[in-house]
Enzyme design. Structure first.
Site, short mmCIF file in Angstrom:
data_model
loop_
_atom_site.label_atom_id
_atom_site.label_comp_id
_atom_site.label_asym_id
_atom_site.label_seq_id
_atom_site.Cartn_x
_atom_site.Cartn_y
_atom_site.Cartn_z
N ASP A 117 59.46 31.96 -52.91
CA ASP A 117 59.09 31.16 -51.73
C ASP A 117 58.16 31.95 -50.81
OD1 ASP A 117 60.67 29.93 -48.77
OD2 ASP A 117 59.21 28.90 -50.01
N ASN A 139 62.12 27.78 -62.89
CA ASN A 139 62.77 27.96 -64.19
C ASN A 139 63.09 29.45 -64.33
OD1 ASN A 139 62.73 25.27 -65.19
ND2 ASN A 139 60.51 25.48 -65.38
N LYS A 141 63.89 32.09 -66.67
CA LYS A 141 63.81 32.23 -68.13
C LYS A 141 64.63 33.42 -68.64
CE LYS A 141 60.62 29.84 -69.62
NZ LYS A 141 60.58 28.39 -69.94
N ARG A 162 47.04 17.16 -46.75
CA ARG A 162 47.93 18.21 -46.19
C ARG A 162 48.82 18.82 -47.27
NH1 ARG A 162 51.85 17.08 -42.39
NH2 ARG A 162 52.00 14.86 -42.86
N LYS A 163 48.72 18.32 -48.49
CA LYS A 163 49.60 18.78 -49.58
C LYS A 163 48.91 19.89 -50.39
CE LYS A 163 50.22 14.61 -51.39
NZ LYS A 163 50.81 13.50 -52.23
C1 LIG Z 1 56.91 27.77 -40.47
C2 LIG Z 1 56.17 28.88 -41.26
C3 LIG Z 1 55.13 29.57 -40.37
C4 LIG Z 1 54.82 30.86 -40.94
C5 LIG Z 1 53.70 31.51 -40.15
C6 LIG Z 1 53.97 33.08 -40.05
C7 LIG Z 1 53.83 33.86 -41.34
C8 LIG Z 1 55.02 34.77 -41.68
C9 LIG Z 1 54.70 35.70 -42.78
C10 LIG Z 1 55.14 35.63 -44.05
C11 LIG Z 1 56.06 34.62 -44.55
C12 LIG Z 1 55.57 34.03 -45.87
C13 LIG Z 1 55.34 32.55 -45.70
C14 LIG Z 1 56.63 31.84 -45.42
C15 LIG Z 1 56.41 30.35 -45.52
C16 LIG Z 1 57.67 29.67 -45.09
C17 LIG Z 1 58.03 28.59 -46.07
C18 LIG Z 1 59.44 28.15 -45.83
O1 LIG Z 1 60.34 28.79 -46.28
S1 LIG Z 1 59.70 26.75 -44.91
C19 LIG Z 1 61.45 26.56 -45.01
C20 LIG Z 1 61.89 25.48 -45.99
N1 LIG Z 1 61.21 24.24 -45.75
C21 LIG Z 1 61.56 23.42 -44.70
O2 LIG Z 1 62.47 23.69 -43.94
C22 LIG Z 1 60.71 22.21 -44.52
C23 LIG Z 1 61.57 20.96 -44.23
N2 LIG Z 1 60.74 19.77 -44.42
C24 LIG Z 1 59.93 19.36 -43.42
O3 LIG Z 1 59.92 19.85 -42.33
C25 LIG Z 1 59.02 18.19 -43.76
O4 LIG Z 1 59.53 17.47 -44.85
C26 LIG Z 1 57.58 18.66 -44.11
C27 LIG Z 1 57.02 19.43 -42.91
C28 LIG Z 1 57.60 19.53 -45.35
C29 LIG Z 1 56.74 17.43 -44.38
O5 LIG Z 1 56.93 16.55 -43.30
P1 LIG Z 1 55.69 15.79 -42.64
O6 LIG Z 1 56.26 14.72 -41.79
O7 LIG Z 1 54.71 16.73 -42.03
O8 LIG Z 1 54.91 15.14 -43.86
P2 LIG Z 1 55.37 13.85 -44.73
O9 LIG Z 1 54.59 12.70 -44.21
O10 LIG Z 1 56.83 13.72 -44.84
O11 LIG Z 1 54.80 14.29 -46.17
C30 LIG Z 1 53.41 14.54 -46.34
C31 LIG Z 1 53.12 14.26 -47.79
O12 LIG Z 1 53.89 15.17 -48.62
C32 LIG Z 1 54.75 14.42 -49.48
N3 LIG Z 1 56.03 15.11 -49.60
C33 LIG Z 1 56.77 15.64 -48.58
N4 LIG Z 1 57.87 16.22 -49.06
C34 LIG Z 1 57.84 16.05 -50.41
C35 LIG Z 1 58.69 16.44 -51.49
N5 LIG Z 1 59.82 17.12 -51.28
N6 LIG Z 1 58.33 16.09 -52.75
C36 LIG Z 1 57.18 15.43 -52.98
N7 LIG Z 1 56.32 15.02 -52.01
C37 LIG Z 1 56.66 15.34 -50.76
C38 LIG Z 1 54.92 13.05 -48.81
O13 LIG Z 1 55.25 12.07 -49.79
C39 LIG Z 1 53.54 12.85 -48.22
O14 LIG Z 1 52.68 12.51 -49.27
P3 LIG Z 1 51.56 11.30 -49.09
O15 LIG Z 1 50.69 11.82 -47.94
O16 LIG Z 1 52.33 10.08 -48.70
O17 LIG Z 1 50.85 11.26 -50.40
#
Ligand SMILES: CCCCCCCC/C=C\CCCCCCCC(=O)SCCNC(=O)CCNC(=O)[C@H](O)C(C)(C)COP(=O)(O)OP(=O)(O)OC[C@H]1O[C@@H](n2cnc3c(N)ncnc32)[C@H](O)[C@@H]1OP(=O)(O)O
Length: 196
Positions: A117, A139, A141, A162-163
């Protein structure tokens, strides 16, 4: 302090790989990505806009630490990342310490998922800005021996609005063993949409 620099807990393989990538970075094709316990690679203001409960962030920010960076030296996640802009890919060299045990003598699946991640996340971050993981499929393995060194290769496969669709694999240093492979979807945060 940049925690992605060599320290006495690093094995010979870790140091060799680090030196190899630092050498590759000399011509600018690769870039070493620093990593801190609690300093964001982006201004905290850029991130706070997405997290309305700024109060929580303000009160807690002093204790907040990047999860993989809060183990004592050598006991948890020892890693360093390098990014190749031209190829839109990131390599993470990773040595999982004894506190990350799952099955006896092997890394816990959650620890492997953490590094996947983080590496995919960093790749997505560089390609797409402030992103969050929407979907992560792994996966497993082969089990990864505890304290061994592995190489995570991560890349952006496709961007649709945005994806961001990314994939990665984890191999042994000699590239002979494929330990894990993963696909993921990261979504670039929309400042107009509240997350909570
Ligand atoms: C915050 C990070 C900042 C970091 C900056 C400092 C750097 C630090 C340094 C180093 C670190 C290394 C980097 C780390 C990175 C961190 C990553 C994580 O671990 S994040 C924690 C786990 N993830 C969550 O907690 C998200 C929970 N989920 C959400 O908040 C929402 O679901 C979100 C934001 C992911 C999407 O929400 P919406 O409202 O913005 O967008 P919608 O409209 O729902 O979806 C947009 C499109 O994506 C598809 N989509 C969304 N979720 C999907 C899914 N699970 N499967 C398939 N499609 C999905 C939808 O169908 C839609 O697609 P269509 O535009 O209609 O084609």
């Amino acid at each position: 302090m940049d925690l992605s620099l060599p320290n006495p807990s690093w094995s010979k393989d870790m140091r060799l790989l680090f030196d190899q990538f630092m050498k590759k970075s000399e011509d600018g094709s690769w870039k070493h990505l620093p990593s801190y316990k609690n300093k964001f690679s982006r201004r905290i203001e850029d991130i706070k806009v997405f997290f309305p409960d700024a109060k929580l962030i303000k009160e807690k920010i002093s204790q907040a630490q990047l999860f993989p960076r809060n183990f004592e030296e050598g006991l948890g996640f020892e890693y360093a990342m390098f990014h190749n802009h031209a190829e839109d890919r990131t390599v993470c060299i990773f040595q999982g310490g004894p506190y990350l045990q799952g099955a006896p003598g092997f890394l816990h699946g959650g620890a492997i998922a953490t590094m996947i991640d983080s590496t995919l996340g960093m790749t997505a971050l560089i390609a797409g800005g402030i992103v969050m993981t929407a979907n992560l499929n792994i996966n497993f393995k082969r089990p990864i021996p505890l304290c061994s060194v592995v190489v995570i290769n991560s890349q952006v496969d496709k961007v649709e609005g945005r994806k961001l669709f990314l994939s990665c694999n984890i191999r042994s240093v000699d590239e002979q063993t494929l330990y894990s492979e993963a696909t993921s979807l990261f979504v670039k945060l929309d400042p107009e949409k509240s997350l909570t």
